[in-house]
Scaffold this active site. Sequence first.
Site, PDB file in Angstrom:
ATOM      1  N   ASP A 257      11.285 -10.537   5.046  1.00  0.00           N
ATOM      2  CA  ASP A 257      11.233  -9.392   4.882  1.00  0.00           C
ATOM      3  C   ASP A 257       9.979  -8.829   3.702  1.00  0.00           C
ATOM      4  O   ASP A 257       9.260  -9.806   4.504  1.00  0.00           O
ATOM      5  CB  ASP A 257      12.337 -10.132   3.147  1.00  0.00           C
ATOM      6  CG  ASP A 257      12.927  -7.968   2.761  1.00  0.00           C
ATOM      7  OD1 ASP A 257      12.186  -7.240   2.999  1.00  0.00           O
ATOM      8  OD2 ASP A 257      14.358  -7.960   2.507  1.00  0.00           O
TER       9      ASP A 257
HETATM   10  O1  LIG Z   1      11.085  -1.386   4.319  1.00  0.00           O
HETATM   11  C1  LIG Z   1      10.539  -2.904   5.083  1.00  0.00           C
HETATM   12  C2  LIG Z   1      11.863  -3.913   3.967  1.00  0.00           C
HETATM   13  O2  LIG Z   1      11.450  -3.995   2.169  1.00  0.00           O
HETATM   14  C3  LIG Z   1      12.080  -4.377   2.084  1.00  0.00           C
HETATM   15  O3  LIG Z   1      12.280  -3.497   0.645  1.00  0.00           O
HETATM   16  C4  LIG Z   1      10.745  -3.075   0.767  1.00  0.00           C
HETATM   17  C5  LIG Z   1      10.797  -1.295   0.656  1.00  0.00           C
HETATM   18  O4  LIG Z   1      10.838  -0.658   1.720  1.00  0.00           O
HETATM   19  C6  LIG Z   1       9.982  -0.796   0.191  1.00  0.00           C
HETATM   20  O5  LIG Z   1       9.626   0.638  -0.165  1.00  0.00           O
HETATM   21  C7  LIG Z   1       9.301  -1.469  -1.498  1.00  0.00           C
HETATM   22  O6  LIG Z   1       8.122  -0.497  -1.786  1.00  0.00           O
HETATM   23  C8  LIG Z   1       7.945  -1.027  -3.170  1.00  0.00           C
HETATM   24  C9  LIG Z   1       7.609  -1.383  -4.032  1.00  0.00           C
HETATM   25  O7  LIG Z   1       8.022  -2.876  -4.125  1.00  0.00           O
HETATM   26  C10 LIG Z   1       6.707  -1.732  -5.602  1.00  0.00           C
HETATM   27  O8  LIG Z   1       6.296  -2.321  -6.082  1.00  0.00           O
HETATM   28  C11 LIG Z   1       6.370   0.118  -5.612  1.00  0.00           C
HETATM   29  O9  LIG Z   1       5.979   0.109  -6.564  1.00  0.00           O
HETATM   30  O10 LIG Z   1       6.703   1.201  -4.715  1.00  0.00           O
HETATM   31  C12 LIG Z   1       7.212   0.804  -3.215  1.00  0.00           C
HETATM   32  C13 LIG Z   1       7.610   1.805  -2.705  1.00  0.00           C
HETATM   33  O11 LIG Z   1       6.910   2.959  -2.723  1.00  0.00           O
HETATM   34  O12 LIG Z   1       9.919  -2.761  -1.940  1.00  0.00           O
HETATM   35  C14 LIG Z   1      10.089  -3.742  -0.856  1.00  0.00           C
HETATM   36  C15 LIG Z   1      10.451  -4.830  -1.527  1.00  0.00           C
HETATM   37  O13 LIG Z   1      10.394  -4.835  -2.364  1.00  0.00           O
HETATM   38  C16 LIG Z   1      14.067  -4.955   1.825  1.00  0.00           C
HETATM   39  O14 LIG Z   1      13.662  -5.713   0.777  1.00  0.00           O
HETATM   40  C17 LIG Z   1      14.229  -4.643   3.236  1.00  0.00           C
HETATM   41  O15 LIG Z   1      15.606  -4.898   3.525  1.00  0.00           O
HETATM   42  C18 LIG Z   1      13.605  -3.260   4.176  1.00  0.00           C
HETATM   43  O16 LIG Z   1      13.732  -3.446   6.005  1.00  0.00           O
END
Ligand SMILES: OC[C@H]1O[C@@H](O[C@H]2[C@H](O)[C@@H](O)[C@H](O[C@H]3[C@H](O)[C@@H](O)[C@H](O)O[C@@H]3CO)O[C@@H]2CO)[C@H](O)[C@@H](O)[C@@H]1O
Length: 741
Positions: A257
């Site tokens: 992940d």
């Molecule tokens: O997308 C692929 C897999 O990612 C995991 O989730 C992530 C998600 O895709 C991502 O957009 C998000 O980003 C955020 C980040 O965590 C945060 O700190 C920041 O402030 O904003 C970002 C968004 O703009 O992070 C997620 C993980 O924390 C999923 O668990 C998985 O199922 C997906 O397939």
Amino acid sequence: MANGIMQNLLLSALALSAAVDAYGAGAAGWDAAYSKAQAALLKLSQTEKVGIATGVGWEGGPCVGNTYAPSSIDYPSLCLQDSPLGIRYANPVTAFPAGINAGATWDRSLLYARGAAMGEEAKGLGVHVQLGPAAGPLGKNPDGGRNWEGFSVDPYLMGVGMEETIQGMQDSGVQACAKHWLGNEQEHNRETMSSNIGDRATHELYLWPFMNAVKANVASVMCSYNKLNGTWACESDAVLNELLKDELGFPGYVMSDWNAQHTGANSALAGLDMTMPGSDFNKPPGSIFWGPNLVEAVANGSVPQSRLDDMATRILAAWYLLGQDQGYPEVTFSSWNGGKATVDVTADHASVARTVARDSIVLLKNQEHALPLRQPKSLAIIGQDAIVNPDGPNACVDRGCNTGTLAMGWGSGTAEFPYLVAPLEAIKVQAQQDGTKIVESTTDSTTDAASAAAAAETAVVFINADAGEGYLTVEGNVGDRNNLDPWHNGNELVKSVAAANKNVIVVVHSVGPIILETILAQPSVKAIVWAGLPGQESGNALVDVMYGSTSPSGKLPYTIAKQPSDYGAGWNSALVDNFAEDLFIDYRHFDKNSIAPRYEFGYGLSYTTFNYSGLAVSVSATAGPSNGPIVPGGAEELFQSVGTISVIVENTGDVAGAEVAQLYLGLPDSAPSTPPKQLRGFQKLNLQPGEQGTATFELTRRDLSYWDVQTQKWVVPSGAFTVYVGASSRDIRGEGKFAVA
Ligand SMILES: OC[C@H]1O[C@@H](O[C@H]2[C@H](O)[C@@H](O)[C@H](O[C@H]3[C@H](O)[C@@H](O)[C@H](O)O[C@@H]3CO)O[C@@H]2CO)[C@H](O)[C@@H](O)[C@@H]1O
């Protein structure tokens, strides 16, 4: 030096033959794919092998995950893109109903069709790997934030959802990714906590649907953020090498992940095959575990050459398995600039989306024939959930707000709506044909609601409950739900409407169960409709059912309790979850503890009635462990047929309808402390008035087995099995027995 190279080559050959043995000769296409992969591997440099296993970093390519393209072979930078309900960050795409709605159809052909349509869109956009479907969380916590991404809290129904969806997706040419492996049941502390799960519950609940996924030849599996029994899931030898690759014979590759990797060499040795997104995403700069660090780890012997070759072979084999070496489209969108694609891949998929949304609607209550609506003179449509967010359906990134009608949860498991047909909009079209006067109150103001309700013959009030992924907090909910109540004061909204109108219909859009007791206590509430997370065709699907062009045919994929404590489970804020529920989650818990649910698992009304007769049981199995070679999914014997159970279902009403006949089995006492009954088959039959159909449930050895922790095998117990066939887990219409000697 020469000796070192020779040794590495020998280790590589051994690893490759081990991989071939692991999945079993002749397994659906994998043999040929492995041969091609092994040939391609010989041409790759060390850096290229590492490159195809390493992501280029968040926003480093057009997709949410991208790998390095080698130059020695004709193999691309792999594009990995969410989600389980459509293609994230691209448009136009179809925003399909969520997994939980697909599960609520209990319809294998629709599950397949939805998967195939999503797969076509993914391939059309050049996505090589679609990051779904999801079987983890399973949903043992009714308030878990991501439960709606999967199909059901029951492992059997979840397993069928996984299998059909993966087959559909992969038949269309995209690699599916079964996620999240394993035990990621809540959003709070998901990246720090340990899920401590007993061996039996691990197998009989959480691993079970992944068996179906591997059996369906899923190309990839995503390991989860949490620890399992104290070790990070993405660096646990027991979880990746032993459970997934050895016990389930998984021939594909495991990706992390996003940022779930914690160490370089350890995760490689434990069986991780690809790191995502490969940058120091959300981590201190410089904490890149693979890339050059993996080259170095192999060079200094901390990771054997054979392990690196195995990673690369698995990744290449999955690509060949799906025929992606044959003219696969280029990526035609970028996630980071609005996702505008140069091709329109949506075809006629809106009709698949509408059918799934329609056939997933669960009619919970229907008193005095309140539904279907029959050309009412006037109708009050009440609640903000009846309209689209005034700022547009995609106004909040990753659907991270709950404004307007709810049609998907929030987080990475989303897609951009190309449009969203709101309930009010679709009802207005029907009302115009019927000459019905519409009175609107599309805020959640109780005063406005009462005035509108008083001015119409019937009032339809829309309420909802949202949830999602923990990186976004919506109205104080950190992914998981704070409670099981409707949002935006939904109970008060219904009460005010019910005080002003004697004929109230409540429509619920929700990610999971909500407690309905306050609403049911209002005598004016005549009908309750659960429409879940219906995707872009929300309003049209609802009109299909509310006006009776189709009888409701969805059944609950989880239990609705009378009070939250009845579930005996919920997310917690500790850093350890000991999974004290063991095998007894959802209906297994209610049955064991004789708790009366409000609406039980498998429940759902129709506009017609069904009679069950002629239960026939023909099962012949021998007691004992299942052995045999390991094929994708597990020991070969587990998937052998041991007989059938059938029942005749007749539509005894006067309109057409579909019934989901369900089979539950009770194991004999020789199986220690097993749930009283467990779903082991279902079939949906479309029947005209007076028509009979036969539901046939084919049983395999796995369906009769429990996981024996002593022998570490699936065992069919000896003794008398009880057969329950019925319309839900509590509406049993026929009972029988069969014996296993
Ligand atoms: O997308 C692929 C897999 O990612 C995991 O989730 C992530 C998600 O895709 C991502 O957009 C998000 O980003 C955020 C980040 O965590 C945060 O700190 C920041 O402030 O904003 C970002 C968004 O703009 O992070 C997620 C993980 O924390 C999923 O668990 C998985 O199922 C997906 O397939």
